[in-house]
Design a protein around this motif. Structure first.
Motif: not given
Lengths: 548, 564
Positions: B149-152, B211-214, B224-226
C-alpha cells in the motif's frame, strides 16, 4: 423355415428402417435437444389475466349523540360494498369496503368518525384541535394527518330519520372519502399504465402518470450544485444539514415503499444547453418554457450515472447563473414569471435557478462568497420530490378539507395511497415481465432454460400470487413486500444472460450440419421401402388376377 | 457578522477540500519532450466508517461511490499506449506498463474479495470506457511482496490485494474523456485546457492514471483524507510531432496556450527540468523565470524553473503563456538509468519456448536487490524446474521465491522472487514453457496475431546517484558528506518490461464443421456397404464369357452364324 433370399433381404431392410426410426431418431433428438426446465405456464397464464381484488377496511364510528342507543345496536356489524371495474379488457378490479360498527380505534384501519355537529356545540364537543375546523360551515369532511376522517352530517339528517336512511346517506360520502384516502379508479389506471392503452381523451392522466418514477425497490437521490462561473462565485451550501432537516423525515416515512440513498455533488463549468434571452423590460435574462426541454441534455453528460447501483436516479439541480447572465428567470407558457424559478422534468428530476446577484453589494469583488439559503431551495425540491415519487396531491372534492402535512411532509394515508398504487404497479410490471418471458420462451424453441431461471420464474410467480392474495386481504405492507420480490425475481429471470447462449444457433443450421449423415442413410432405406411396397402391390395384383 | 461567518466557512472549505494541479516538462536529449501532468484532489473524510449519505465537492462522485460501495482502501489504475524507452528517456515519474493495469487494496472488512473485485472491475470499465470487464480470475494475481500500500495503514495481508493487467488494451480518446470529467474544472480551465486528444494521442507514449489512497492530513495523523491523483504522461516525438526541429512550445505540443489557472486550485504550477542546462548552454527557455526550485527526483537532485499560474504576471502582457524551449546544441548525454530490464521469448516451433528476462544494474560498484514479479497466463505452462537465474555467467540464487502454479482456465502462474543484482551486470532469468491447446471458443477474435503476456514488474530500492557522487563537495559542507544520508541513499523505482506476444498453435476454425462432415461421410460409407450386404439377394450367376469369346460372338452375329 428356410426363407427365400429375396424375403430375407426385405426383412433386413425393414428391420434396419425400424431400428433407425425407433432408436436412431429419438436418440438423435434427445442428444441434440436444448435443455428446457419446466415452467409454471398455466399459473402464468392465469396471472396474465390479472384479476386484482383490492380491499380497504373502514371503521365507521358514530360519535355520541349521532345515533340513538337503540339504533346503535341495530347497526350491522360489517357491510361489504363491492364495485367492479374493468380496465382494458381482462383486468377486473373489485373495491371492497367493510363497515364496522366498532367504537374502538385501530390505526390499521381507515376510520370515519361520523359526527352530528350543530354549530354551537362544535367547540364543546371537540377534544382535538382539528375538530375546530369542522365548525366552518362549508367543510363537511375533514381528513386528518393519520388515517382518520371526520364526517359531518347536517341537522336535517338527524331528526326522525331511520338508521337505514342515515346509512344510505352516508354511503356515497364514505366512498368519496375512501377514494381520497386509499385509491381511486384513476390511480389504479395510472399504476397500470404499462398494460392499459389510454384513450386519447384522458391525456391529463397520462401526463400525471408519466411524471412519477416507475416503481423500483430503491432510488438514488442526487443533489447537484451547478456553478458555471467559479471565478465569480464561491458557493457554500450546507447540504448535509438541509438533507437532515428537510429530506430525511420524508424518506424515513417512505422507507416501507423503497430504499433511498442521498448524495450530493458540486459541478463547475456546467452550462445549460440554452442561451437565455435578455429581457430589456425587466433587465433580466429569461428562459422560455419551450426551451426548457433543451436545458438538461448537456448538463446530464456531466452529472455522471450512478456507478454503484442500478436504481433510478432522481436529479435535483441547483443552478447558479454566471455573473454575465444574471439574474435569470424562468418564464411560463403565458410569459408570466414562475414564482419558484424552478421546473421539473418527468421521471428525471428538478432544476431550480438560484440568482445570487442580490449578494453582490455595491462594488463586488470577485469571487463573491455566497451562502445559499437552503430552506428556500429545499422547499422547492421537496415539492418536486413528492411529485416525482408519485405522492399525488389530487384536489379533494368540494367540501373536503385536508389537514396540512406535518413535519414529515407526508400524512399516513398518503403513504397508504402510495403503497396501494405501488403494489398494483409492481404486480402489473412483474406479471407483464413474466408473461412476456413465458411467451418468448414459448415462441423461440432453442433458448436454453436453466434450472436457475426456472426457479426464478416460479419464485416470481409464487410472490405474485402471495402479493395478489395480500392485496385482497388488505395487508398493504406484505403486499408491497411480495410485489417487490416478484419484480426482482422476474427481472432477474428475464435478463439472465444464459438465455442468449444458443439463440444464434438456429434449427436450419443444425439440420445442415447433419445432412452428410442423414442423406446417405435415408436414401437407401426409403428406396428399399418403396421397392417393398411396390412389390407387395404387384403380388396382390397377381393374386387378384389368379383368382379371377 | 455575515462576513465573519463566510470567512470561517472559507477556511473550513480550504481545510476540507484541496485541489492542486501541476505540469512537469522534461526536455529529453533525444530531442523528444516529456510532459507529465498531475492533478491532486484531497477529500477529508473518515473513510473507515460506512457513511451512507455522501456529499462531494471537489472529489468526483462516481469514484467516491465506488470507494465506499466496494470498501476500497487503495486503487491504482493506469492506461498506457506505447512503451516507455528507459534507456533513451530515463526513468518516468510514474511508471506504467503498456495496456491497462489495475491494482486494488480492499479494506479488511470485505468478506468475499473475489466477488467484490469482479464487480469493481465491471463498474470501473463503465466509468473509464475500457475493457476492464475482461479482468477475471485467469489474469488476476495476489502478489505477496511487490505491491505494498502506498497510503497510510499497515495492512499487508495480500489476501486483500488484487492485481491485473490487460496488455492488449488500446487506449484512446474514449478513455481520456471520462478521465478529464473527473477533474473539478473539467477541461474548461487550468492546465487541463492543454489536454486535447488529437495532440495527446499523436505521440510516441501516452499514459493516464488514477491513484486513490488514504493519506494523513497532518503530521500527527489525527485526521485522514482521501487523495485522488490523476496523472497523465506523454512523450512527444521529435520527428512525428516536432517536424524534426529541436524546438518545443506549449502550442506546438498541445495546440493551446495557457491563460488562467483553474480557479478552484490552491496551487497551479509548471515545472521545467533545467538540471542539465544550468547556464542555458543546452537550450533556451522563454519567457524566462527567476523562480527556481530544487527537488530530489528519482535519486537525483534536479533543478526546475517554476511558473506559478496563480500569479497574474506569469501570463505577461499578452495574457497568455506559451512556453518555448529551443535547443542550442545536440550534444551532451543523459545519465544512464541505473536499473532497466527487458524481456523476450526464445525458442522455435509451436510446442515449447523460453522466456528470458534481462535485468541490468548499471551501478558501477553497488549491488542491490530487486523484486521480480511475473504473471504468466495458464496457457503458457511454465516448467518451473527449468528456472535459472544467472548473473555474470554464475548462478545467482534468489533469496526469496513465491510461486503459485496455474490452474487451467482458473488462474495464472505467479512468480515472485527477490534477486540480488551484482554491480555493473546483467542478470538473466529464464524459464521454459509449453504452449497449451485452447478450446476453440477460447481463442481471441484474431488468434494469429498472438497472445499477450503482461509485463514483468521489477520493484527495487535503487542507490541514488547523489550518494554515488562521493566527492560532491560542491554544495555540501564536508562534515555532512562522509556517511551517506539515509533519505538520499536510495529511492524506490518500479520498472516494467515489454509485454510479450506469443503465438499459440491455432487451428483452422472451420475444423469442427469439417470434422462433422468427414465423420458423417465415413459413417455413411460404412453404413451403405453394410446395408447393401444385408438387403441384397445373392444369386449364382453364369460366369461371363471371356473377352475373346465375346468378340468372336459379335463377329459371328454379323456373319449370321449362331453364337458359341
Amino acid at each position: 423355415m428356410f426363407l427365400s433370399e429375396r424375403r430375407r433381404g426385405q426383412l433386413a431392410a425393414l428391420s434396419i428402417a425400424a431400428v433407425v426410426i425407433i432408436v436412431g431418431v429419438p436418440l438423435w433428438w434427445r442428444t441434440t435437444e436444448t435443455y428446457r426446465a419446466w415452467l409454471p405456464v398455466s399459473q402464468i397464464k392465469e396471472l396474465a389475466k390479472l384479476q386484482l381484488q383490492l380491499s380497504a377496511d373502514v371503521e365507521v364510528v358514530f360519535a355520541r349523540g349521532t345515533v340513538t342507543p337503540e339504533q346503535q345496536k341495530k347497526v350491522p356489524l360489517t357491510q361489504t360494498q363491492e364495485e367492479e371495474r374493468a380496465i382494458d379488457g381482462d383486468l377486473i378490479i373489485l373495491f371492497l369496503i367493510l363497515l364496522i360498527r366498532n367504537t374502538k380505534l385501530e390505526s390499521k384501519f381507515f376510520s370515519c368518525h361520523v359526527l352530528f355537529l350543530p354549530e354551537d356545540t362544535a367547540l364543546r364537543y371537540s377534544t382535538q384541535a382539528d375538530l375546530y375546523l369542522l365548525a366552518f360551515q362549508d367543510v363537511n369532511v375533514y381528513i386528518g394527518q393519520r388515517r382518520t376522517a371526520l364526517l359531518r352530517i347536517g341537522p336535517q339528517m338527524r331528526v326522525g330519520k331511520t338508521l337505514e336512511q342515515l346509512l344510505a346517506h352516508l354511503e356515497p360520502r364514505i366512498k368519496q372519502v375512501l377514494q381520497v384516502m386509499s385509491f381511486s379508479h384513476n390511480d389504479i389506471t395510472a399504476a397500470l399504465s404499462d398494460r392499459v392503452r389510454f384513450s386519447p381523451d384522458n391525456k391529463e392522466s397520462i401526463a400525471d402518470s408519466m411524471r412519477a418514477f416507475k416503481s423500483s425497490p430503491g432510488y438514488e437521490i442526487t443533489f447537484s450544485l451547478l456553478n458555471p462561473d467559479p471565478k465569480s462565485h464561491r458557493l457554500h451550501w450546507d447540504i448535509e444539514g438541509a438533507v437532515q432537516t428537510y429530506i430525511q423525515p420524508l424518506l424515513t416515512k417512505l422507507s416501507p415503499v423503497a430504499n433511498f440513498s442521498i448524495d450530493s455533488q458540486t459541478l463547475y463549468y456546467t452550462m445549460l444547453g440554452v442561451n437565455p434571452r435578455f429581457d430589456t423590460s425587466r433587465s433580466a435574462y429569461t428562459l422560455n418554457a419551450d426551451s426548457l426541454a433543451h436545458v438538461i441534455n448537456p448538463v446530464e453528460a456531466r452529472l455522471g450515472s450512478n456507478a454503484a447501483s442500478s436504481n433510478p436516479v432522481l436529479n435535483f439541480l441547483l443552478y447558479v447563473p454566471d455573473a454575465q447572465h444574471s439574474p435569470l428567470y424562468i418564464q411560463g407558457r403565458k410569459k408570466q414569471e414562475v414564482p419558484s424559478n424552478a421546473f421539473h422534468s418527468p421521471r428525471w428530476g428538478g432544476i431550480m435557478v438560484y440568482n445570487v446577484n442580490g449578494f453582490y453589494g455595491s462594488e463586488p469583488e470577485f469571487p463573491v462568497d455566497i451562502n445559499i439559503d437552503m430552506a428556500k431551495v429545499m422547499g422547492v425540491f421537496l415539492a418536486q420530490l413528492r411529485l416525482l415519487l408519485g405522492v399525488q396531491s389530487s384536489t379533494p372534492p368540494p367540501g373536503f378539507l385536508v389537514a396540512r402535512c406535518g413535519s414529515t411532509g407526508l400524512a399516513d394515508w398518503e403513504l397508504d395511497r402510495l403503497m396501494w398504487s405501488r403494489s398494483v404497479e409492481n404486480v402489473a410490471t412483474a406479471t407483464t415481465t413474466i408473461t412476456s418471458l413465458a411467451q418468448l420462451l414459448d415462441q423461440i424453441g432453442n433458448i436454453v432454460i436453466n434450472d436457475n431461471i426456472a426457479q426464478q420464474v416460479s419464485s416470481a410467480v409464487t410472490s405474485l400470487q402471495l402479493a395478489v392474495a395480500e392485496l385482497e386481504a388488505g395487508n398493504l405492507g406484505f403486499a408491497l413486500q411480495y410485489s417487490k420480490e416478484a419484480i426482482l425475481a422476474s427481472e432477474k429471470a428475464f435478463f439472465d444472460p444464459s438465455l442468449l447462449h444458443l439463440l444464434y444457433f438456429p434449427d436450419d443450421q443444425k439440420f445442415a450440419i447433419y445432412i452428410p449423415l442423414f442423406l446417405p442413410m435415408c436414401v437407401p432405406i426409403l428406396l428399399s421401402l418403396l421397392k417393398i411396397v411396390s412389390e407387395a402391390r404387384q403380388r396382390r395384383r397377381e393374386k387378384q388376377a389368379k383368382k379371377d | 457578522m455575515h462576513v465573519a461567518s463566510w470567512f470561517q466557512k472559507c477556511i473550513e472549505i480550504l481545510i476540507f477540500y484541496d485541489f492542486q494541479e501541476e505540469l512537469v516538462v522534461r526536455p529529453l536529449h533525444s530531442g523528444d519532450i516529456y510532459a507529465s501532468f498531475q492533478f491532486r484532489t484531497l477529500w477529508e473524510t473518515d473513510f473507515m466508517r460506512g457513511n451512507k449519505v455522501s456529499h462531494y465537492r471537489l472529489f468526483p462522485k462516481s469514484l467516491g461511490q465506488v470507494i465506499s460501495k466496494f470498501s476500497v482502501r487503495e486503487l491504482h489504475i493506469s492506461f498506457t499506449q506505447g512503451y516507455w524507452r528507459t534507456m533513451q528517456w530515463g526513468q518516468p515519474y510514474l511508471p506504467s506498463p503498456p495496456g491497462a493495469e489495475l491494482w486494488v487494496w480492499f479494506q479488511d472488512s470485505v468478506t468475499d474479495v473475489d466477488a467484490t473485485w469482479k464487480e469493481l472491475t465491471n463498474v470501473l470499465s463503465g466509468i473509464f470506457c475500457a475493457s476492464l470487464n475482461f479482468i477475471d480470475s485467469t489474469n488476476t494475481v495476489q502478489p505477496s511482496a511487490s505491491f505494498k500500500p502506498l497510503g497510510i495503514g499497515n495492512v499487508t495481508d495480500h489476501r486483500f490485494l488484487r492485481y491485473a493487467t490487460l496488455p492488449r488494451e488500446i487506449v484512446c480518446t474514449e478513455n481520456l474523456t471520462p478521465w478529464k470529467k473527473l477533474l473539478p474544472c473539467g477541461s474548461k480551465a487550468g492546465l487541463a485546457v492543454l489536454l486535447k486528444s488529437e495532440k495527446l494521442f499523436h505521440s510516441s507514449f501516452h499514459s493516464q492514471a488514477v491513484h486513490i489512497r488514504p493519506v494523513c492530513q497532518d503530521w500527527q495523523c489525527k485526521t485522514t483524507s482521501w487523495e485522488l491523483r490523476q496523472t497523465l504522461n506523454v512523450v512527444f516525438d521529435l520527428h512525428n510531432s516536432g517536424q524534426g526541429k529541436r524546438e518545443w512550445s506549449l502550442f506546438k505540443m498541445f495546440s493551446r496556450t495557457l491563460t488562467e489557472a483553474c480557479p478552484l486550485a490552491s496551487s497551479s504550477k509548471i515545472y521545467i527540468d533545467i538540471t542539465d542546462n544550468p547556464e542555458g548552454e543546452q537550450f533556451e527557455l522563454s519567457p524566462a523565470t527567476s523562480l527556481l526550485s530544487q527537488a530530489m527526483v528519482l535519486g537525483d537532485r534536479r533543478t526546475f524553473s517554476v511558473y506559478d499560474l496563480t500569479q497574474q504576471d506569469t501570463f505577461g502582457s499578452v495574457r497568455s503563456l506559451n512556453l518555448l524551449i529551443r535547443w542550442k546544441s545536440t550534444e551532451g548525454d543523459m545519465l544512464r538509468p541505473l536499473l532497466h530490464a527487458e524481456r523476450y521469448v526464445a525458442g522455435y516451433g509451436l510446442q515449447t519456448g523460453e522466456i528470458h528476462t534481462l535485468m541490468y544494474n548499471h551501478h558501477p560498484y553497488r549491488s542491490f536487490p530487486v523484486l521480480l514479479l511475473d504473471s504468466v497466463p495458464w496457457y503458457l505452462r511454465l516448467y518451473i524446474h527449468t528456472l535459472t537465474v544467472t548473473s555474470k555467467g554464475k548462478d545467482n540464487k534468489p533469496s526469496y521465491i513465491h510461486y503459485q502454479p496455474s490452474k487451467d482456465r482458473v488462474r495464472p502462474h505467479l512468480l515472485e522472487m527477490l534477486v540480488q543484482l551484482p554491480p555493473n551486470s546483467v542478470t538473466e532469468v529464464t524459464v521454459q514453457f509449453e504452449r497449451a491447446l485452447l478450446k476453440w471458443t477460447e481463442y481471441t477474435p484474431d488468434p494469429n496475431h498472438g497472445f499477450y503476456v503482461g509485463s514483468s514488474v521489477i520493484s527495487s530500492l535503487v542507490p541514488s546517484t547523489v550518494a554515488m557522487d562521493t566527492n560532491s563537495t560542491r554544495e555540501r559542507p564536508l562534515f555532512s558528506s562522509f556517511f551517506p544520508c539515509k533519505e538520499e541513499s536510495s529511492y524506490f523505482v518500479r520498472v516494467y518490461t515489454e509485454p510479450l506476444l506469443v503465438n499459440l498453435p491455432t487451428p483452422d476454425f472451420s475444423m469442427p464443421y469439417n470434422v462433422i462432415c468427414l465423420t458423417c461421410t465415413v459413417v455413411a460409407v460404412g453404413y451403405g456397404s453394410l446395408y447393401n450386404l444385408l438387403t441384397r439377394s445373392f444369386q449364382i450367376e453364369e460366369p461371363s464369357p471371356g473377352l475373346a469369346k465375346r468378340i468372336a460372338n459379335v463377329i459371328r452375329k454379323m456373319r449370321g452364324v449362331p453364337p458359341l
